[in-house]
Design an enzyme around this catalytic site. Structure first.
Site, mmCIF file in Angstrom:
data_model
loop_
_atom_site.group_PDB
_atom_site.id
_atom_site.type_symbol
_atom_site.label_atom_id
_atom_site.label_comp_id
_atom_site.label_asym_id
_atom_site.label_seq_id
_atom_site.Cartn_x
_atom_site.Cartn_y
_atom_site.Cartn_z
ATOM 1 C CE LYS A 201 -3.122 3.067 0.626
ATOM 2 N NZ LYS A 201 -4.003 3.499 -0.435
ATOM 3 C CB CYS A 255 -3.223 8.723 0.111
ATOM 4 S SG CYS A 255 -4.696 8.070 0.890
HETATM 5 N N1 LIG Z 1 -9.128 9.509 2.411
HETATM 6 C C1 LIG Z 1 -8.605 8.753 1.475
HETATM 7 O O1 LIG Z 1 -8.705 9.043 0.293
HETATM 8 C C2 LIG Z 1 -7.905 7.453 1.811
HETATM 9 C C3 LIG Z 1 -7.657 6.510 0.784
HETATM 10 C C4 LIG Z 1 -7.042 5.300 1.116
HETATM 11 C C5 LIG Z 1 -6.659 5.072 2.436
HETATM 12 N N2 LIG Z 1 -6.888 6.011 3.401
HETATM 13 C C6 LIG Z 1 -6.483 5.708 4.770
HETATM 14 O O2 LIG Z 1 -7.658 5.369 5.512
HETATM 15 C C7 LIG Z 1 -7.509 5.774 6.873
HETATM 16 C C8 LIG Z 1 -8.671 6.668 7.265
HETATM 17 O O3 LIG Z 1 -8.617 7.834 6.469
HETATM 18 P P1 LIG Z 1 -9.861 8.809 6.337
HETATM 19 O O4 LIG Z 1 -9.525 9.744 5.233
HETATM 20 O O5 LIG Z 1 -11.124 8.022 6.280
HETATM 21 O O6 LIG Z 1 -9.773 9.565 7.765
HETATM 22 P P2 LIG Z 1 -10.869 10.521 8.409
HETATM 23 O O7 LIG Z 1 -10.113 11.470 9.277
HETATM 24 O O8 LIG Z 1 -11.765 11.058 7.337
HETATM 25 O O9 LIG Z 1 -11.766 9.555 9.318
HETATM 26 C C9 LIG Z 1 -11.296 8.899 10.441
HETATM 27 C C10 LIG Z 1 -12.434 8.819 11.453
HETATM 28 O O10 LIG Z 1 -11.977 8.003 12.550
HETATM 29 C C11 LIG Z 1 -12.514 8.537 13.768
HETATM 30 N N3 LIG Z 1 -11.692 8.021 14.851
HETATM 31 C C12 LIG Z 1 -10.398 8.296 15.145
HETATM 32 N N4 LIG Z 1 -9.976 7.548 16.167
HETATM 33 C C13 LIG Z 1 -11.035 6.761 16.538
HETATM 34 C C14 LIG Z 1 -11.199 5.776 17.535
HETATM 35 N N5 LIG Z 1 -10.194 5.405 18.327
HETATM 36 N N6 LIG Z 1 -12.419 5.185 17.647
HETATM 37 C C15 LIG Z 1 -13.453 5.539 16.839
HETATM 38 N N7 LIG Z 1 -13.332 6.466 15.878
HETATM 39 C C16 LIG Z 1 -12.133 7.069 15.718
HETATM 40 C C17 LIG Z 1 -12.460 10.047 13.562
HETATM 41 O O11 LIG Z 1 -13.381 10.707 14.405
HETATM 42 C C18 LIG Z 1 -12.816 10.172 12.069
HETATM 43 O O12 LIG Z 1 -14.199 10.380 11.871
HETATM 44 C C19 LIG Z 1 -6.144 6.462 6.966
HETATM 45 O O13 LIG Z 1 -5.198 5.528 7.369
HETATM 46 C C20 LIG Z 1 -5.874 6.874 5.534
HETATM 47 O O14 LIG Z 1 -4.492 6.979 5.260
HETATM 48 C C21 LIG Z 1 -7.513 7.186 3.121
#
Ligand SMILES: NC(=O)c1ccc[n+]([C@@H]2O[C@H](COP(=O)([O-])OP(=O)(O)OC[C@H]3O[C@@H](n4cnc5c(N)ncnc54)[C@H](O)[C@@H]3O)[C@@H](O)[C@H]2O)c1
Length: 406
Positions: A201, A255
């Site tokens: 990844k 990312c």
């Molecule tokens: N956004 C993208 O395009 C994308 C694409 C591929 C991978 N990712 C990966 O996916 C993961 C999430 O990214 P995202 O963009 O969805 O993040 P985000 O910040 O949009 O969402 C994360 C959510 O997790 C919640 N959270 C944090 N800690 C928590 C806990 N302990 N218990 C419950 N809820 C909790 C937060 O309140 C938030 O709503 C990251 O590792 C990111 O690198 C993101």
């Protein structure tokens, strides 16, 4: 029942998609405001097809709560930022989620981490936490890593059509979880070990960062010697084994601008190319600033408030502004005491920066130079409205002959 932990850009569509295919899903997030919004029947961000998917999931009984659920399968999609100083991954959100799951899960539960994590994160942090709590991995709980590849703007399509990877200690558990993802994923699902899943990844996003950095470096070279970088890349890409991406005003988002740092943080002596690529991409907002200065001089415009920046998000047709090139550009402007530049983005409905306009025509009325930082469809369809402005087009979307480029 599946409990999805973290309902942000990745967790929410994933939860909805699994629910759409008839699996009982409960989504958990510790952000009360977010849960309230979802329980009021509203989605929390703009994404093509998300509202429709939300309705389908609601019809299938999806629930949203701040509480972790006692169940047999968990998917974790919490943030994984990097630590600014060391550049290493900050595992605190993942570790906290795992701890909360251990408080409540059924014996033999599968914990699937979807968040992007650097190679070795599960070994170094997650296993440790589980063992310290007295759980036996492989008996009391099973660990898996299923990283997500979807791109904002096309998430729903890609959830169903992208190939996926499942890393696991135990191939039998991996097959079981593959069955879960197969409910909605029509593409190949590759099973591997956890470390290979973690590494692949991060490698994918690092590859793209390096390719973009190459295009950006070419843009700078071409600018110095008055060559057209777009024409050169177009021609070079006709070679059957060449595929150069497009240059742009910088790299943002959660990312591509983040994941390469994990490798730099963990392997500082081995990551010369990766670090250089990061630096080139981070230098692009400064390059744009230089272009704005040149254009202001050429047109004898001294007042920075006559400059309008179009686009606040990190990519086109989404509302996500995290780490965006425009925010980076505004930081650089701040450093140079260049205050007063005007901003507009049709996708950003809340005021997040100074001098941000909510109406496109009001914005245009105030400015002489328009800097296109994001290629939203909105501006592509409104080219007639920007005629007569001095245009700096960093996305190569404007067809006017006199538009300045990167
Ligand atoms: N956004 C993208 O395009 C994308 C694409 C591929 C991978 N990712 C990966 O996916 C993961 C999430 O990214 P995202 O963009 O969805 O993040 P985000 O910040 O949009 O969402 C994360 C959510 O997790 C919640 N959270 C944090 N800690 C928590 C806990 N302990 N218990 C419950 N809820 C909790 C937060 O309140 C938030 O709503 C990251 O590792 C990111 O690198 C993101």
């Amino acid at each position: 029942m599946i409990n999805i932990i973290g309902l942000g850009y990745i967790g929410l569509p994933t939860a909805l998609m699994i629910a759409k295919y008839g699996v009982k899903v409960v989504g958990t997030d510790y952000n009360i405001e977010l849960i309230t919004t979802l329980n009021e029947g509203k989605v929390t961000f703009e994404e093509k097809g998300l509202k429709e998917l939300f309705q389908e999931a609601i019809a299938n009984g999806i629930e949203f709560t701040t509480e972790y659920q006692k169940t047999h399968t968990y998917i974790i999609a919490v943030p994984t930022p990097y630590l600014k100083e060391s550049k290493k991954l900050d595992s605190k959100y993942v570790v906290s989620a795992v701890n909360s799951i251990l408080d409540i899960c059924e014996k033999g539960a599968a914990i699937i981490i979807e968040s992007t994590i650097s190679p070795g994160t599960i070994d170094k942090y997650v296993r440790l936490v589980i063992e310290e709590r007295g759980f036996v991995i492989g008996e009391d709980v099973h660990l898996l890593h299923a990283p997500e590849r979807i791109i904002p703007g096309n998430m729903i399509f890609e959830l169903e059509n992208n190939s996926r990877t499942i890393g696991a200690d135990n191939p039998e558990i991996a097959e079981k979880i593959k069955g879960l993802y197969s409910h909605f994923c029509k593409a190949e699902i590759v099973i591997t070990d956890i470390r290979s899943a973690e590494m692949s990844k991060v490698v994918e996003n690092t590859y793209r960062d390096i390719n973009i950095a190459f295009a950006n470096e070419l843009a700078k070279i071409c600018r110095t010697d008055k060559m057209n970088v777009y024409e050169i890349i177009r021609i070079a890409n006709k070679h059957p084994r060449v595929d150069i991406l497009q240059p742009g005003p910088g790299v943002g988002g959660h990312c591509i601008s983040v994941d390469p740092w994990f490798l730099v943080g963990d392997y500082p002596d081995l990551t010369n190319l990766i670090l250089t690529a990061r630096k080139i991409n981070d230098s692009m907002p400064r390059h744009v600033l230089g272009r704005i200065r040149d254009i202001m001089r050429k047109h004898d415009i001294k007042d920075i408030s006559k400059v309008g920046i179009y686009g606040l998000t990190y990519k086109e047709n989404v509302d996500d502004t995290r780490e965006s090139p425009t925010l980076q550009l505004l930081e650089r402007m701040d450093e140079h005491l260049a205050f007063g530049v005007k901003i507009f983005d049709p996708f950003v409905k809340k005021r997040i920066v100074d001098h941000q306009f909510m109406n496109f025509e009001d914005f245009l009325n105030e400015i002489e130079i328009l800097v296109i930082m994001v290629g939203h469809d909105h501006i592509k369809y409104n080219m007639n409205l920007i005629k007569g402005k001095i245009i700096l087009d960093t996305k190569n979307i404007c067809t006017f002959d006199d538009a300045y480029k990167l």
